[in-house]
Design an enzyme around this catalytic site. Sequence first.
Site, PDB file in Angstrom:
ATOM      1  CB  THR A  75      -0.939   0.011   1.225  1.00 34.01           C
ATOM      2  OG1 THR A  75      -1.757  -1.163   1.179  1.00 34.01           O
ATOM      3  CG2 THR A  75      -1.813   1.248   1.246  1.00 34.01           C
ATOM      4  CG  HIS A 204       0.978  -9.479   4.139  1.00 31.86           C
ATOM      5  ND1 HIS A 204      -0.313  -9.931   3.976  1.00 31.86           N
ATOM      6  CD2 HIS A 204       0.987  -8.220   3.661  1.00 31.86           C
ATOM      7  CE1 HIS A 204      -1.034  -8.968   3.427  1.00 31.86           C
ATOM      8  NE2 HIS A 204      -0.270  -7.924   3.225  1.00 31.86           N
ATOM      9  CB  THR A 240      13.801   3.805  12.969  1.00 31.85           C
ATOM     10  OG1 THR A 240      13.979   5.028  13.667  1.00 31.85           O
ATOM     11  CG2 THR A 240      14.886   2.812  13.361  1.00 31.85           C
ATOM     12  CB  CYS A 326     -18.052  -9.209   3.444  1.00 35.19           C
ATOM     13  SG  CYS A 326     -16.917 -10.231   2.522  1.00 35.19           S
TER      14      CYS A 326
HETATM   15  C1  LIG Z   1      -2.214  -7.237  -0.642  1.00 34.08           C
HETATM   16  C2  LIG Z   1      -2.085  -6.338  -1.782  1.00 34.08           C
HETATM   17  C3  LIG Z   1      -1.762  -4.990  -1.614  1.00 34.08           C
HETATM   18  C4  LIG Z   1      -1.576  -4.371  -0.250  1.00 34.08           C
HETATM   19  O1  LIG Z   1      -0.391  -4.798   0.339  1.00 34.08           O
HETATM   20  P1  LIG Z   1      -0.067  -4.446   1.863  1.00 34.08           P
HETATM   21  O2  LIG Z   1       1.332  -4.890   2.018  1.00 34.08           O
HETATM   22  O3  LIG Z   1      -1.038  -5.242   2.660  1.00 34.08           O
HETATM   23  O4  LIG Z   1      -0.222  -2.991   2.036  1.00 34.08           O
HETATM   24  C5  LIG Z   1      -1.621  -4.210  -2.733  1.00 34.08           C
HETATM   25  N1  LIG Z   1      -1.812  -4.709  -3.965  1.00 34.08           N
HETATM   26  C6  LIG Z   1      -2.127  -6.000  -4.168  1.00 34.08           C
HETATM   27  C7  LIG Z   1      -2.304  -6.508  -5.548  1.00 34.08           C
HETATM   28  C8  LIG Z   1      -2.286  -6.852  -3.084  1.00 34.08           C
HETATM   29  O5  LIG Z   1      -2.612  -8.116  -3.294  1.00 34.08           O
END
Ligand SMILES: *Cc1c(COP(=O)(O)O)cnc(C)c1O
Length: 388
Positions: A75, A204, A240, A326
């Site tokens: 993000t 993640h 940081t 949802c």
């Molecule tokens: C999960 C996702 C994000 C957001 O990533 P974060 O690390 O959770 O901020 C952005 N773009 C796509 C395509 C995603 O699948």
Amino acid sequence: MVAKRPIYLDHQATTPVAPEVIAAMLPYFAEHPGNPSSGHLYGWEAEAAVKQARICLAEAIHANPEEIIFTSGATEANNLAIKGIAEAYLQKGRHIVTVQTEHNAVLEPCRYLEKLGFEVTYLPVQAQGLIDLQQLDQTLRSDTVLVSVMAANNETGVLQPLAEIGALCQQHQALFHTDAAQAIGKIPLDVQTIQADLLSFTGHKLYGPKGVGALYLRRGTRIAPLLHGGGQEKGLRSGTVATPMIVGLSKAVELAMLHQATESQQLSQLREELWQQLQKIEGIYLNGHPTQRLPGCLNISVAGVDGNRLLRELQPNVAISSGSACASAKPAPSHVLTALGRDAALARASLRFGLGRTNTSDDIAQAAQHVIHAVTQLRSTQAATLNS
Ligand SMILES: *Cc1c(COP(=O)(O)O)cnc(C)c1O
């Protein structure tokens, strides 16, 4: 007795952290607690670890280490890419091109820029989710500063033709950004081949920790920072440096690269097993592209059932998500599926299966049974209500 937990098939939402990743991160919480900016042993240890991580990330996408900016996730990387380029290239123009099926972490920064007077073109997609390259070509103008097209869609797994997009951007001298949050570690990505100027990562979605990511920024590309402060990351991302998280991200990328080929084959096979079994359901549709797709992703719609009730029915046994957000009682149908031309009812009655590293054929067989059972159940109660 511990209650049986639902089978986890939501790896497109997030993944568990790999044990090797946890092990790599642990020493950087207490044993090596230094701030990479500090001029003593503790600082140097942290600095060395971050440097190594930068090399590893760069290698994974064929970039140079100094082209990697660490962020808190995709993000932030997307916001930095879009708003940062818009601000730095004001002289060139105020036109941005993106796609209707992008993640909100791309769409929302674009909408924000529209409020500031920028012009954004949101390209439609074809029925299977791919953009029309000819249409992109016609959309690019001399005042187009940035084109942002995701590598792999988070709902359908559809893979956009990045190399062709990059070539068009090059021709029209527009910068090319790709949100690769879903693609990194799952398909080969080479920023030279695709001619990307910016590429967003996150930890993640590939068995790394939440809250860390990176932006690749091609050397020589100007960008304005989002955060102002201590001037870390060459002034482009103050705050940081999150050493343990960055070490974790790097380990996750390293593992993903090592196992990409075998894992991709394994996930494709499991996905085909699932699709085979689910086709026993009448009125089931595949959303997205049959082949140009992430290995572990299956997105389907089921005619004549309420999507929300289907999800609720499945919740105790299978952890998946619907294409729709949802958040409200009457959820809006997914913007991705409606862009593919699905009507509101089918878009609402969608299920996204995200298969992952630890899933087995047995998980798939069980999940399919649960889905088939739930659909049959819902259809018969709906029919009974209609007849009464
Ligand atoms: C999960 C996702 C994000 C957001 O990533 P974060 O690390 O959770 O901020 C952005 N773009 C796509 C395509 C995603 O699948």
